[in-house]
Design a protein around this motif. Structure first.
Motif, PDB file in Angstrom:
ATOM      1  N   HIS A 166       0.830  -1.210   0.000  1.00  0.00           N
ATOM      2  CA  HIS A 166       0.000   0.000   0.000  1.00  0.00           C
ATOM      3  C   HIS A 166       0.864   1.260   0.000  1.00  0.00           C
ATOM      4  O   HIS A 166       0.696   2.150  -0.835  1.00  0.00           O
ATOM      5  N   TRP A 167       1.803   1.341   0.939  1.00  0.00           N
ATOM      6  CA  TRP A 167       2.591   2.562   1.093  1.00  0.00           C
ATOM      7  C   TRP A 167       3.644   2.732   0.004  1.00  0.00           C
ATOM      8  O   TRP A 167       3.865   3.854  -0.468  1.00  0.00           O
ATOM      9  N   VAL A 168       4.288   1.657  -0.412  1.00  0.00           N
ATOM     10  CA  VAL A 168       5.288   1.776  -1.486  1.00  0.00           C
ATOM     11  C   VAL A 168       4.617   2.221  -2.786  1.00  0.00           C
ATOM     12  O   VAL A 168       5.114   3.121  -3.480  1.00  0.00           O
ATOM     13  N   ILE A 169       3.473   1.630  -3.104  1.00  0.00           N
ATOM     14  CA  ILE A 169       2.774   2.008  -4.332  1.00  0.00           C
ATOM     15  C   ILE A 169       2.236   3.432  -4.224  1.00  0.00           C
ATOM     16  O   ILE A 169       2.330   4.209  -5.186  1.00  0.00           O
ATOM     17  N   ALA A 170       1.701   3.817  -3.066  1.00  0.00           N
ATOM     18  CA  ALA A 170       1.187   5.184  -2.897  1.00  0.00           C
ATOM     19  C   ALA A 170       2.302   6.206  -3.083  1.00  0.00           C
ATOM     20  O   ALA A 170       2.130   7.200  -3.813  1.00  0.00           O
ATOM     21  N   ILE A 171       3.448   5.963  -2.463  1.00  0.00           N
ATOM     22  CA  ILE A 171       4.581   6.894  -2.603  1.00  0.00           C
ATOM     23  C   ILE A 171       5.058   6.940  -4.046  1.00  0.00           C
ATOM     24  O   ILE A 171       5.338   8.004  -4.591  1.00  0.00           O
ATOM     25  N   ALA A 172       5.127   5.777  -4.692  1.00  0.00           N
ATOM     26  CA  ALA A 172       5.563   5.725  -6.091  1.00  0.00           C
ATOM     27  C   ALA A 172       4.596   6.471  -7.002  1.00  0.00           C
ATOM     28  O   ALA A 172       5.031   7.197  -7.907  1.00  0.00           O
ATOM     29  N   ILE A 173       3.297   6.306  -6.773  1.00  0.00           N
ATOM     30  CA  ILE A 173       2.297   6.990  -7.612  1.00  0.00           C
ATOM     31  C   ILE A 173       2.456   8.501  -7.493  1.00  0.00           C
ATOM     32  O   ILE A 173       2.483   9.221  -8.503  1.00  0.00           O
ATOM     33  N   PHE A 174       2.555   9.005  -6.271  1.00  0.00           N
ATOM     34  CA  PHE A 174       2.723  10.456  -6.104  1.00  0.00           C
ATOM     35  C   PHE A 174       4.073  10.920  -6.647  1.00  0.00           C
ATOM     36  O   PHE A 174       4.170  12.008  -7.219  1.00  0.00           O
ATOM     37  N   GLY A 175       5.111  10.107  -6.489  1.00  0.00           N
ATOM     38  CA  GLY A 175       6.406  10.445  -7.059  1.00  0.00           C
ATOM     39  C   GLY A 175       6.375  10.476  -8.580  1.00  0.00           C
ATOM     40  O   GLY A 175       6.925  11.388  -9.207  1.00  0.00           O
ATOM     41  N   LEU A 176       5.716   9.493  -9.183  1.00  0.00           N
ATOM     42  CA  LEU A 176       5.575   9.472 -10.640  1.00  0.00           C
ATOM     43  C   LEU A 176       4.786  10.679 -11.132  1.00  0.00           C
ATOM     44  O   LEU A 176       5.128  11.286 -12.153  1.00  0.00           O
ATOM     45  N   LEU A 196       4.232  -4.051 -12.047  1.00  0.00           N
ATOM     46  CA  LEU A 196       4.529  -5.384 -11.504  1.00  0.00           C
ATOM     47  C   LEU A 196       4.071  -5.495 -10.052  1.00  0.00           C
ATOM     48  O   LEU A 196       3.495  -6.508  -9.647  1.00  0.00           O
ATOM     49  N   ALA A 197       4.308  -4.441  -9.264  1.00  0.00           N
ATOM     50  CA  ALA A 197       3.874  -4.444  -7.865  1.00  0.00           C
ATOM     51  C   ALA A 197       2.348  -4.497  -7.763  1.00  0.00           C
ATOM     52  O   ALA A 197       1.803  -5.188  -6.895  1.00  0.00           O
ATOM     53  N   MET A 198       1.657  -3.798  -8.656  1.00  0.00           N
ATOM     54  CA  MET A 198       0.191  -3.812  -8.640  1.00  0.00           C
ATOM     55  C   MET A 198      -0.347  -5.182  -9.031  1.00  0.00           C
ATOM     56  O   MET A 198      -1.350  -5.636  -8.464  1.00  0.00           O
ATOM     57  N   LEU A 199       0.294  -5.833  -9.983  1.00  0.00           N
ATOM     58  CA  LEU A 199      -0.139  -7.185 -10.343  1.00  0.00           C
ATOM     59  C   LEU A 199       0.053  -8.134  -9.159  1.00  0.00           C
ATOM     60  O   LEU A 199      -0.825  -8.938  -8.857  1.00  0.00           O
ATOM     61  N   PHE A 200       1.192  -8.014  -8.481  1.00  0.00           N
ATOM     62  CA  PHE A 200       1.421  -8.826  -7.291  1.00  0.00           C
ATOM     63  C   PHE A 200       0.398  -8.486  -6.208  1.00  0.00           C
ATOM     64  O   PHE A 200      -0.143  -9.366  -5.543  1.00  0.00           O
ATOM     65  N   ARG A 201       0.116  -7.188  -6.053  1.00  0.00           N
ATOM     66  CA  ARG A 201      -0.855  -6.755  -5.041  1.00  0.00           C
ATOM     67  C   ARG A 201      -2.235  -7.326  -5.321  1.00  0.00           C
ATOM     68  O   ARG A 201      -2.950  -7.724  -4.401  1.00  0.00           O
ATOM     69  N   LEU A 202      -2.612  -7.375  -6.585  1.00  0.00           N
ATOM     70  CA  LEU A 202      -3.905  -7.938  -6.955  1.00  0.00           C
ATOM     71  C   LEU A 202      -3.966  -9.424  -6.607  1.00  0.00           C
ATOM     72  O   LEU A 202      -4.964  -9.885  -6.049  1.00  0.00           O
ATOM     73  N   VAL A 203      -2.910 -10.154  -6.915  1.00  0.00           N
ATOM     74  CA  VAL A 203      -2.855 -11.575  -6.569  1.00  0.00           C
ATOM     75  C   VAL A 203      -2.893 -11.741  -5.050  1.00  0.00           C
ATOM     76  O   VAL A 203      -3.631 -12.583  -4.531  1.00  0.00           O
ATOM     77  N   TRP A 204      -2.128 -10.925  -4.341  1.00  0.00           N
ATOM     78  CA  TRP A 204      -2.087 -11.006  -2.883  1.00  0.00           C
ATOM     79  C   TRP A 204      -3.464 -10.706  -2.294  1.00  0.00           C
ATOM     80  O   TRP A 204      -3.898 -11.343  -1.344  1.00  0.00           O
ATOM     81  N   LYS A 205      -4.148  -9.734  -2.879  1.00  0.00           N
ATOM     82  CA  LYS A 205      -5.485  -9.362  -2.401  1.00  0.00           C
ATOM     83  C   LYS A 205      -6.470 -10.514  -2.573  1.00  0.00           C
ATOM     84  O   LYS A 205      -7.283 -10.778  -1.686  1.00  0.00           O
ATOM     85  N   VAL A 206      -6.367 -11.222  -3.684  1.00  0.00           N
ATOM     86  CA  VAL A 206      -7.250 -12.366  -3.927  1.00  0.00           C
ATOM     87  C   VAL A 206      -6.954 -13.489  -2.932  1.00  0.00           C
ATOM     88  O   VAL A 206      -7.863 -14.183  -2.485  1.00  0.00           O
ATOM     89  N   MET A 207      -5.684 -13.653  -2.561  1.00  0.00           N
ATOM     90  CA  MET A 207      -5.281 -14.732  -1.664  1.00  0.00           C
ATOM     91  C   MET A 207      -5.525 -14.412  -0.185  1.00  0.00           C
ATOM     92  O   MET A 207      -5.371 -15.287   0.656  1.00  0.00           O
TER      93      MET A 207
END
Length: 185
Positions: free
Chosen positions: A18-28, A61-72
């Motif tokens: 959650h936090w790594v992707i949020a920081i990356a999104i705002f950084g991007l 790639l992190a979002m794809l992993f996050r989606l899989v993790w969310k399903v699991m």
């Protein structure tokens, strides 16, 4: 802290993603906003887009992993203090955030590969173009990317404000759970 979510808490993997992707999104977003005005003679003219594209691929790639993790994993149950409309709004917001993130990432990929070239990710690996050369695709993808990223950061900011509302006004555990903190006594 356990790696997986429980019925009352988020796990370490969920929190970290959650936090790594949020920081990356705002950084991007910040880097993208900055780099559109770079001139050919600016030192970052080539470096900034390379960083932007590379981080974008890694976020995908992190979002794809996050989606899989969310399903699991199951999400923690809503707090008993949450109103029904808050639970519905939170679920709708999360789904829309996921959609906007994926549209932003795919449209960014399409901008970068519209001429048939691949994206070099920090010289670690390359992501090839799946479309080849399509005339005008970078313009359409660019418009989509522009508007979707604005919508994404605005919605993410509202999401953050809602978490602060829960923490400051409602004094509930919503934000503390996403920070991995122990519940208040």
């Amino acid at each position: 802290m356990p790696l997986r979510n429980s019925s009352s808490r988020y796990g370490a993997v969920h929190i970290l993603l959650h936090w790594v992707i949020a920081i990356a999104i705002f950084g991007l977003f910040g880097l993208g906003y900055y780099m559109v005005d770079l001139s050919y003679y600016d030192d970052l003219y080539r470096t900034a887009p390379h960083i932007h594209k590379s981080v974008g691929v890694l976020v995908l790639l992190a979002m794809l992993f996050r989606l899989v993790w969310k399903v699991m994993n199951s999400n923690p149950k809503a707090l008993p203090t949450h109103q029904r409309w808050e639970v519905v709004a939170a679920h709708a917001t999360h789904h829309l955030l996921y959609l906007l993130i994926f549209v932003a990432l795919v449209s960014g990929y399409l901008i970068s590969t519209a001429d048939g070239s691949s994206i070099d990710v920090f010289s670690w690996f390359s992501v090839p173009s799946v479309t080849g050369q399509i005339k005008g695709m970078e313009d359409v993808a660019g418009d989509v990317h522009y508007w979707v990223t604005w919508a994404l950061v605005i919605l993410a900011a509202v999401h953050g404000l809602a978490a602060l509302k829960h923490h400051i006004l409602d004094k509930d555990e919503t934000l503390r759970r996403m920070l991995g903190l122990s519940p208040r006594n």
